[in-house]
Design an enzyme around this catalytic site. Structure first.
Site, PDB file in Angstrom:
ATOM      1  N   LYS A  25       7.164   1.207  45.901  1.00 23.93           N
ATOM      2  CA  LYS A  25       7.016   1.314  44.444  1.00 23.93           C
ATOM      3  C   LYS A  25       7.948   2.431  43.981  1.00 23.93           C
ATOM      4  O   LYS A  25       7.654   3.611  44.153  1.00 23.93           O
ATOM      5  CB  LYS A  25       5.567   1.620  44.072  1.00 23.93           C
ATOM      6  CG  LYS A  25       5.269   1.565  42.587  1.00 23.93           C
ATOM      7  CD  LYS A  25       3.783   1.806  42.338  1.00 23.93           C
ATOM      8  CE  LYS A  25       3.425   1.561  40.885  1.00 23.93           C
ATOM      9  NZ  LYS A  25       4.113   2.490  39.966  1.00 23.93           N
ATOM     10  N   ASP A  27       9.988   5.006  41.681  1.00 23.67           N
ATOM     11  CA  ASP A  27       9.662   5.816  40.503  1.00 23.67           C
ATOM     12  C   ASP A  27      10.853   5.805  39.555  1.00 23.67           C
ATOM     13  O   ASP A  27      11.575   6.790  39.420  1.00 23.67           O
ATOM     14  CB  ASP A  27       9.325   7.244  40.947  1.00 23.67           C
ATOM     15  CG  ASP A  27       8.618   8.028  39.857  1.00 23.67           C
ATOM     16  OD1 ASP A  27       8.233   7.421  38.840  1.00 23.67           O
ATOM     17  OD2 ASP A  27       8.455   9.253  40.026  1.00 23.67           O
ATOM     18  N   GLU A 170       6.175   6.968  45.555  1.00 24.23           N
ATOM     19  CA  GLU A 170       5.149   6.706  44.549  1.00 24.23           C
ATOM     20  C   GLU A 170       4.043   5.784  45.031  1.00 24.23           C
ATOM     21  O   GLU A 170       2.905   5.900  44.599  1.00 24.23           O
ATOM     22  CB  GLU A 170       5.797   6.127  43.290  1.00 24.23           C
ATOM     23  CG  GLU A 170       4.830   6.048  42.106  1.00 24.23           C
ATOM     24  CD  GLU A 170       5.469   5.444  40.876  1.00 24.23           C
ATOM     25  OE1 GLU A 170       4.846   5.526  39.813  1.00 24.23           O
ATOM     26  OE2 GLU A 170       6.562   4.892  40.981  1.00 24.23           O
TER      27      GLU A 170
END
Length: 319
Positions: A25, A27, A170
């Site tokens: 994921k 950022d 993240e």
């Protein structure tokens, strides 16, 4: 296509069965990159054209003559993506001054387009194909080059969750391999697992610090699908507002004052006391330990202003 929230901070919640792929994921700022006739157009989730802000992404035109890529603009600091180093670039204008500013950004803190999906190829819409087929098509045309990278996929979600936490990233996004691409849909075929338990909320009001006019707390909520523009109250956020970030946020809130609360129900007196209500147009990321049965955020902390998001893109409270 948007991911539904998974359980934050829990390795055991990440899917651990066949039929899923897992990704970092990032950022950064989510973008669609539309390549046609040797030119690249970049569009945000709120359908803003931000091509001028990322001149280095023009090199995406080298990958294919006609394609639509889904990915994320990421800027790095000490090997870790940092949102604040890239989000301001979505506001760069297309005039001479804006182009000069964008060129400085590209030179001093360049961004990378981390691509993870392919939605059109050679004029053919492939969104109805399953993810595994779209990914194969993407990998078949991809070539390494400047300011672009193919986001790696992994089969072991829990292991990726642990590794990404150790590296200060993240979180993880898990996607069903048989899922079509559903534009504008927040689907459970895509699940996101943040390490920080960070989610987006809409500001509905603010309170000053005791004995001061400085920003002391935000009143935040989630949009209600059954109330046009109304918010479900999720609590008061006071932590993380000190210093420059709080001052910049106060400046953004100043022209948004309104007479009445934008929340759909009554806000508790202890929260409403001294509050200046505002038009619900600003989105912020808030880290927390989840929500109570009330429901309101537990130990919330302000993270950042999401100028790249529209309130309509924040998950509904009643869905």
């Amino acid at each position: 296509m948007l991911a539904s929230p998974g359980a934050p901070g829990r390795e055991s919640s990440v899917p651990d069965e066949p039929g899923w792929q897992h990704e970092i994921k990032w950022d950064g700022v989510r973008l669609l990159a539309d390549v046609r006739d040797g030119k690249v157009t970049l569009v945000t989730r709120s359908e803003r054209d931000v091509t001028a802000g990322f001149p280095e992404f023009a090199a995406l035109a080298d990958v294919a003559p006609d394609a639509l890529f889904d990915g994320e603009a990421v800027a790095w600091l000490n090997g870790v993506p940092v949102f604040s180093r890239v989000v301001d670039r979505v506001h760069v204008g297309n005039d001479e001054r804006g182009q000069a500013r964008a060129a400085r950004h590209a030179a001093l803190r360049p961004a990378t387009f981390m691509v993870f999906d392919l939605l059109r190829l050679d004029g053919l819409d492939i969104t109805s194909l399953p993810l595994r087929a779209r990914r194969r098509a993407l990998e078949s045309i991809w070539s390494p080059g400047p300011a672009r990278s193919l986001s790696t996929t992994y089969a072991d979600g829990p292991a990726l969750w642990t590794a990404s936490a150790e590296q200060g990233l993240e979180g993880v996004v898990s996607k069903r391999l048989d899922s079509p691409y559903r534009p504008g849909t927040r689907s459970k075929d895509w699940l996101k697992f943040p390490h920080r338990g960070c989610d987006s909320y809409v500001i509905g009001g603010w309170r000053p610090q005791v004995g001061s006019t400085a920003l002391g707390a935000l009143l935040v909520g989630s949009p209600m699908s059954t109330h046009d523009g109304g918010l479900a109250f999720r609590g008061r956020v006071g932590s993380g507002l000190a210093g420059r970030s709080g001052a910049r946020l106060a400046q953004a809130l100043a022209p948004l004052a309104r007479l009445h609360s934008p929340f759909t129900g009554d806000v508790p007196d202890i929260d409403a006391r001294g509050t200046t209500w505002v038009e619900p147009v600003l989105v912020v990321d808030v880290a927390s330990l989840g929500v109570t049965a009330s429901p309101r955020l537990r130990q919330p902390s302000y993270q950042r202003l999401r100028s790249d998001l529209d309130p309509k893109q924040v998950p509904y409270a009643d869905r």
